[in-house]
Each structure stands twice: as structure tokens, then as C-alpha cells.
Design a protein around this motif. Sequence first.
Motif: not given
Length: 295
Positions: A46-60
Motif C-alpha cells: 500500500g505504501d509503495a502503490v500510494s507513492h508510485a502513483v505520483l508520476p502517473g498523476v502528473v503525466l495524466a
Amino acid sequence: MQLIDLLIEPLSYEFMLRALITTLTASVVCAVLSCWLVLIGWSLMGDAVSHAVLPGVVLAYIVGAPFALGAVIFGFLAVLLIGIVRDTSRVKEDAAIGIVFTTLFSLGLVLISVTPAHTDLNHIIFGNLLGVSWTDLAQIIILGALTLAILLTKRRDFTLYAFDPTHAHAIGLNPRLLGALLLALLATTAVVALQAVGVILVVAMLIIPGATAYLLTNRFSRMLMIAPLIAALCAVIGLYASYYFDTASGGMVVLSQGAAFFLAYLFSPQHGLISAKLARYHRTRNESRLQHSPN
């Protein structure tokens, strides 16, 4: 000032009303999902996924796509990379998780620093609960309702997967598919909670309510009721406390959840630290009385 005035005054402001609805939605959805994360042992995931989504959100944001789409893609990318590093090297899973999520999180920070934006993308990191617009709120409610509906509809399958994936496979379920669906819901839930507390504190909302409920009951069905109730109560307490004490709203919500966990840790009837010591004390005292009582 009377109690009713203290309760009504913050809601006289539209931004506080939007913040309250946002916090309640994010808290309840995160709390329900957290029950499975705690049960399966996916706290680090959960820690990994919640932090790893950051570049995806910015690119989106850059390409004008929905935040949820970028979050889900990078959530799955994080899981894939963790599996590759774990299976093709001597590095263990916990180290692989740390390497992947910190690298992707750093990528997100770099993308934020070089992306021209009409809005402050740092709010993705730290949250912007009091700045949630009606459009943002509509997106949060839709994503939250969809995630919650899937979780509740598939709750039996997810629970069987958590307790015994081998048995789940034996009766015709696909454990890999269920795990992938949970990860997709995890990424979507992270997006729901971004506006409330930001990427950094999302993991707290994804773990603390489930862990608190786990200390309070031995039945998973009750966990699914206790966790969102505690999360909703903490959301209200944290938001009101931030209003009257002029503190960070997202931080106060998570701090309230941490306080709730600490109380459960100490005073849970069955698993609390102090409760267990008191029970042992009374049991020892009763045994001593029986031993010294006349026949």
C-alpha cells in the motif's frame, strides 16, 4: 458559545462543507480497503502503490487524461517492477518495494518541478483539502462510490483470497485476477485520497483504520463495519480540530486516526496492552485467593 454553534459554524463556509464531504468519502473508502490490506499483509505494498502513483498523476495532468488512469497504470508498473527486482536478483521483497516506490516517487517530484501548471501540483504531495472544488468533489465521489461498490460486491471473493488463495483457486476463482483487481482499487483509492491528505499521508489512511479495527475484533465482517466508522469519526474530529486550532487539515485527520489506533492498542478489550495486563493481574489475584482460601 454552545455546542451546536461550534458544530454549525464551520459548515457555514462552502469550502468547509466540500472538505467535510471529501474527507468522509476518502476516509470511508480507504478504511474499507485497509481491512484487506492489513489482513493480506500488504501494508508495504500500500505504501509503495500510494507513492508510485505520483508520476502517473502528473503525466495524466500533462496530457489531460483522468488522474485515475495515470494512477492505475503506474500502480501496476510499480507492482511489476517490484516483482522483477525480487525474482531476478538477490534483493528481498521489502527492499525491492523500497527501491521501486522511492524511485517512482522521486520521478514524480522531478516531473512536478519541470511541469508548467495553472494549479500548484505540490498539492498532490501534501493535499489541498480546503481547496477542493465542486468538480474535484464530483470526481472523488464517483471514484469513491465505484471503488466501494466493487469492494462490497466482491468482498467474499477478496476475503477468501486473503485467507486461503489455494482454496480460492480450487473453487474456480482466479487469485491472480483478484490480486490485480485489489491493486487496481488500491491505485484508484489513492487518487480519491490525494485531494484530502496528499500522496505522503495516503498510506496512513490505507493502513491505520484497518489496523485499529483488527485490534478491536476477531471477525472480519465486523472489521468492515468498525474501520469505516472509526475513519469517519476521525475525519470529522480532525477537520473540526484543524478549523478551530488553525492547523493542517489533512494532517489533523491522520493524527486523529493515529490517536484512535493508540487508544485501541492500549485499551482494546481482547488485544489491548493495558487490558491484557489488567486481565492477567486479576487472573493471578483470583488464583492466589483460591490457593489461600480454606478448604
